[in-house]
Design a protein around this motif. Structure first.
Motif, PDB file in Angstrom:
ATOM      1  N   LEU A 182      -5.502   6.414   0.819  1.00  0.00           N
ATOM      2  CA  LEU A 182      -5.544   4.943   0.754  1.00  0.00           C
ATOM      3  C   LEU A 182      -4.674   4.405  -0.377  1.00  0.00           C
ATOM      4  O   LEU A 182      -4.003   3.372  -0.230  1.00  0.00           O
ATOM      5  CB  LEU A 182      -6.996   4.468   0.573  1.00  0.00           C
ATOM      6  CG  LEU A 182      -7.936   4.723   1.760  1.00  0.00           C
ATOM      7  CD1 LEU A 182      -9.359   4.284   1.412  1.00  0.00           C
ATOM      8  CD2 LEU A 182      -7.442   3.973   2.996  1.00  0.00           C
ATOM      9  N   LEU A 183      -4.700   5.121  -1.516  1.00  0.00           N
ATOM     10  CA  LEU A 183      -3.876   4.674  -2.635  1.00  0.00           C
ATOM     11  C   LEU A 183      -2.399   4.749  -2.293  1.00  0.00           C
ATOM     12  O   LEU A 183      -1.610   3.841  -2.576  1.00  0.00           O
ATOM     13  CB  LEU A 183      -4.193   5.516  -3.876  1.00  0.00           C
ATOM     14  CG  LEU A 183      -3.362   5.191  -5.134  1.00  0.00           C
ATOM     15  CD1 LEU A 183      -3.605   3.742  -5.552  1.00  0.00           C
ATOM     16  CD2 LEU A 183      -3.740   6.147  -6.262  1.00  0.00           C
ATOM     17  N   ILE A 184      -1.987   5.860  -1.677  1.00  0.00           N
ATOM     18  CA  ILE A 184      -0.578   6.020  -1.300  1.00  0.00           C
ATOM     19  C   ILE A 184      -0.174   4.962  -0.279  1.00  0.00           C
ATOM     20  O   ILE A 184       0.912   4.356  -0.353  1.00  0.00           O
ATOM     21  CB  ILE A 184      -0.345   7.447  -0.744  1.00  0.00           C
ATOM     22  CG1 ILE A 184      -0.559   8.475  -1.851  1.00  0.00           C
ATOM     23  CG2 ILE A 184       1.053   7.568  -0.148  1.00  0.00           C
ATOM     24  CD1 ILE A 184      -0.500   9.908  -1.357  1.00  0.00           C
ATOM     25  N   LEU A 185      -1.066   4.707   0.687  1.00  0.00           N
ATOM     26  CA  LEU A 185      -0.776   3.693   1.694  1.00  0.00           C
ATOM     27  C   LEU A 185      -0.619   2.308   1.065  1.00  0.00           C
ATOM     28  O   LEU A 185       0.279   1.528   1.421  1.00  0.00           O
ATOM     29  CB  LEU A 185      -1.889   3.679   2.737  1.00  0.00           C
ATOM     30  CG  LEU A 185      -1.729   2.634   3.878  1.00  0.00           C
ATOM     31  CD1 LEU A 185      -0.432   2.891   4.657  1.00  0.00           C
ATOM     32  CD2 LEU A 185      -2.935   2.660   4.796  1.00  0.00           C
ATOM     33  N   GLY A 186      -1.495   2.026   0.080  1.00  0.00           N
ATOM     34  CA  GLY A 186      -1.391   0.734  -0.599  1.00  0.00           C
ATOM     35  C   GLY A 186      -0.083   0.589  -1.360  1.00  0.00           C
ATOM     36  O   GLY A 186       0.547  -0.470  -1.364  1.00  0.00           O
ATOM     37  N   ILE A 187       0.318   1.708  -2.030  1.00  0.00           N
ATOM     38  CA  ILE A 187       1.581   1.649  -2.787  1.00  0.00           C
ATOM     39  C   ILE A 187       2.761   1.430  -1.849  1.00  0.00           C
ATOM     40  O   ILE A 187       3.688   0.659  -2.111  1.00  0.00           O
ATOM     41  CB  ILE A 187       1.755   2.936  -3.615  1.00  0.00           C
ATOM     42  CG1 ILE A 187       0.679   2.984  -4.711  1.00  0.00           C
ATOM     43  CG2 ILE A 187       3.147   3.007  -4.222  1.00  0.00           C
ATOM     44  CD1 ILE A 187       0.698   4.289  -5.503  1.00  0.00           C
ATOM     45  N   VAL A 188       2.714   2.128  -0.698  1.00  0.00           N
ATOM     46  CA  VAL A 188       3.807   1.969   0.282  1.00  0.00           C
ATOM     47  C   VAL A 188       3.874   0.537   0.795  1.00  0.00           C
ATOM     48  O   VAL A 188       4.958  -0.062   0.910  1.00  0.00           O
ATOM     49  CB  VAL A 188       3.609   2.966   1.441  1.00  0.00           C
ATOM     50  CG1 VAL A 188       4.604   2.669   2.574  1.00  0.00           C
ATOM     51  CG2 VAL A 188       3.796   4.397   0.949  1.00  0.00           C
ATOM     52  N   ALA A 234       6.377  -4.769   0.822  1.00  0.00           N
ATOM     53  CA  ALA A 234       6.317  -6.225   0.652  1.00  0.00           C
ATOM     54  C   ALA A 234       7.328  -6.708  -0.378  1.00  0.00           C
ATOM     55  O   ALA A 234       8.016  -7.708  -0.188  1.00  0.00           O
ATOM     56  CB  ALA A 234       4.894  -6.628   0.250  1.00  0.00           C
ATOM     57  N   LEU A 235       7.396  -5.966  -1.497  1.00  0.00           N
ATOM     58  CA  LEU A 235       8.364  -6.344  -2.524  1.00  0.00           C
ATOM     59  C   LEU A 235       9.793  -6.227  -2.007  1.00  0.00           C
ATOM     60  O   LEU A 235      10.643  -7.071  -2.261  1.00  0.00           O
ATOM     61  CB  LEU A 235       8.170  -5.484  -3.771  1.00  0.00           C
ATOM     62  CG  LEU A 235       6.866  -5.702  -4.536  1.00  0.00           C
ATOM     63  CD1 LEU A 235       6.763  -4.709  -5.698  1.00  0.00           C
ATOM     64  CD2 LEU A 235       6.789  -7.127  -5.062  1.00  0.00           C
ATOM     65  N   GLY A 236      10.059  -5.149  -1.291  1.00  0.00           N
ATOM     66  CA  GLY A 236      11.402  -4.978  -0.737  1.00  0.00           C
ATOM     67  C   GLY A 236      11.740  -6.040   0.271  1.00  0.00           C
ATOM     68  O   GLY A 236      12.850  -6.564   0.315  1.00  0.00           O
ATOM     69  N   GLY A 237      10.761  -6.391   1.126  1.00  0.00           N
ATOM     70  CA  GLY A 237      11.019  -7.454   2.091  1.00  0.00           C
ATOM     71  C   GLY A 237      11.256  -8.785   1.423  1.00  0.00           C
ATOM     72  O   GLY A 237      12.134  -9.545   1.814  1.00  0.00           O
ATOM     73  N   GLY A 238      10.440  -9.052   0.379  1.00  0.00           N
ATOM     74  CA  GLY A 238      10.659 -10.290  -0.347  1.00  0.00           C
ATOM     75  C   GLY A 238      12.012 -10.328  -1.017  1.00  0.00           C
ATOM     76  O   GLY A 238      12.690 -11.353  -1.077  1.00  0.00           O
ATOM     77  N   TYR A 239      12.428  -9.196  -1.544  1.00  0.00           N
ATOM     78  CA  TYR A 239      13.745  -9.135  -2.189  1.00  0.00           C
ATOM     79  C   TYR A 239      14.854  -9.376  -1.173  1.00  0.00           C
ATOM     80  O   TYR A 239      15.815 -10.110  -1.416  1.00  0.00           O
ATOM     81  CB  TYR A 239      13.932  -7.780  -2.865  1.00  0.00           C
ATOM     82  CG  TYR A 239      15.310  -7.582  -3.446  1.00  0.00           C
ATOM     83  CD1 TYR A 239      15.673  -8.193  -4.641  1.00  0.00           C
ATOM     84  CD2 TYR A 239      16.255  -6.786  -2.783  1.00  0.00           C
ATOM     85  CE1 TYR A 239      16.938  -8.007  -5.167  1.00  0.00           C
ATOM     86  CE2 TYR A 239      17.512  -6.601  -3.301  1.00  0.00           C
ATOM     87  CZ  TYR A 239      17.864  -7.216  -4.505  1.00  0.00           C
ATOM     88  OH  TYR A 239      19.112  -7.035  -5.023  1.00  0.00           O
TER      89      TYR A 239
END
Length: 393
Positions: A20-26, A31-36
């Motif tokens: 779950l942690l890895i999935l959240g980080i991904v 999201a950050l990459g898409g926003g960028y």
């Protein structure tokens, strides 16, 4: 008989929390990459406000206010009467100036006639001198034969001296008169020019007792009252041309790298919500940040220094049809998004405007009308006959 004890079953480790942690980080990185990626080719700010011209209506002459033609929030057309001052004093000065110009024209005509009269007297004196010279010469020729007495010759010589003295005096009088009118015409006579200038001044002062709107727009900031005594230069009210507004968008200094003149912008006003969209174009970036031109610029060279992100004003022109459909007021908040994909435009303006940015023709005919009045007075008082247009000694 003792039963043997069974060995405990080992517990398998759970990997669910790590997954779950890895999935959240991904997902966060996505999201950050898409926003960028969405931010590439676009710069936005909500630190933007509607700006425009605030045209002050001021008095050019002193006087007492008798009429006010409009109040705050009223729409006024260009050339419409806004304020009327008591015109009594100006009318008296105007009538006095008319009389002075008429008198100056007639006096100038008299001077031209006097010059002509003295020119005729000079011709007469010259004839007298020639006649006296002939008399003296004839009598001197007859004196040898004794036909003419010495006394008669002396009398003829006295007549010649008097004729020469009269000619000299008349020539001096003519020179005095010529000094007043020499190389001039009736319309270029110094006295006429002075009186004409005074009449223009009086006419314009009378005209300026009526104050007209220089532009079309909404009246605001009215401070004048009926009965108030005002002086030249005092602001009476302001007129805002609502159809001549633009947006000043304050972008962060980290956002202006790709901003160029000519780039399109999409704007939304808080007053109309997100449904109404305005389209604009960048027409210029300011010469400095907002703090650089503030009343009290920051002194960063003294004391402890804390870096503050600066903002650069960017001027965005709006479409006239959209402003007409959804009027904007000065100071309204705007949300601005600029498409910075095309960076071929200029960073700063490098050419001068081909024509004035703003102008008014409300004062255009003042001198023209004054000149027409001067011409009317001169024509009514000039010579109906053939006055000499120029005189030379």
């Amino acid at each position: 008989m003792t039963t043997p004890t069974s060995a405990p079953t080992p517990v398998k480790p759970s990997y669910r929390p790590q997954r779950l942690l890895i999935l959240g980080i991904v997902l966060l990185l996505a999201a950050l990459g898409g926003g960028y990626l969405l931010g590439l080719g676009n710069q936005s700010t909500d630190d933007a406000y509607v700006d425009g011209n605030i045209v002050q209506v001021t008095a050019q002459v002193s006087g007492t206010v008798t009429v006010i033609g409009g109040d705050n929030t009223d729409h006024i057309d260009a050339h419409a009467l806004l304020v009327t001052l008591n015109p009594v004093d100006a009318e008296i000065q105007y009538q006095r100036a008319q009389s002075n110009l008429a008198r100056a024209v007639r006096q100038a005509r008299t001077q031209y006639y006097q010059v002509q009269q003295l020119q005729a007297q000079v011709s007469q004196r010259q004839n007298d001198v020639r006649k006296a010279q002939d008399d003296v010469r004839r009598r001197s020729q007859l004196a040898a034969s004794g036909a003419v007495s010495r006394e008669e010759i002396s009398h003829a010589e006295e007549v010649l001296k008097n004729a020469l003295a009269g000619l000299d005096g008349t020539q001096h009088a003519l020179a005095v008169r010529l000094a007043m009118v020499d190389n001039t015409t009736l319309r270029t006579h110094p006295d006429v020019l002075v009186a004409a200038a005074n009449l223009r001044d009086a006419y314009i002062a009378l005209h300026r007792t009526q104050i007209y709107s220089p532009v079309s727009g909404l009246i605001t900031k009215r401070s004048v009252q009926v009965g108030q005594r005002i002086n030249p230069g005092v602001a009476l009210m302001s007129v805002v041309p609502i159809d001549q507004v633009w947006v000043n968008a304050n972008f962060k200094e980290s956002q202006i790298e790709d901003l160029r003149i000519g780039q399109p912008a999409v704007l939304r006003a808080d007053a109309y919500g997100r449904k109404v969209v305005f389209h604009g174009t960048i027409v210029g970036l300011d010469a400095g940040t907002g703090s650089a031109f503030s009343l009290m610029p920051a002194q960063n060279a003294t004391g402890n220094w804390i870096k503050v992100t600066q903002r650069v004003p960017v001027r965005i022109a709006l479409r006239a049809d959209e402003i007409a459909a959804h009027p904007l007021r000065l100071g309204l908040s705007m949300r601005v998004s600029v498409d910075t994909t095309d960076t071929r435009g200029q960073v700063l303006n490098t050419t001068s405007p081909a024509q004035p940015a703003y102008s008014t023709d409300v004062f255009e005919n003042e001198l023209k009308d004054a000149n027409a009045m001067v011409e009317q007075v001169i024509s009514a008082n000039e010579d109906r006959g053939q006055v000499a247009q120029s005189l030379k000694p």
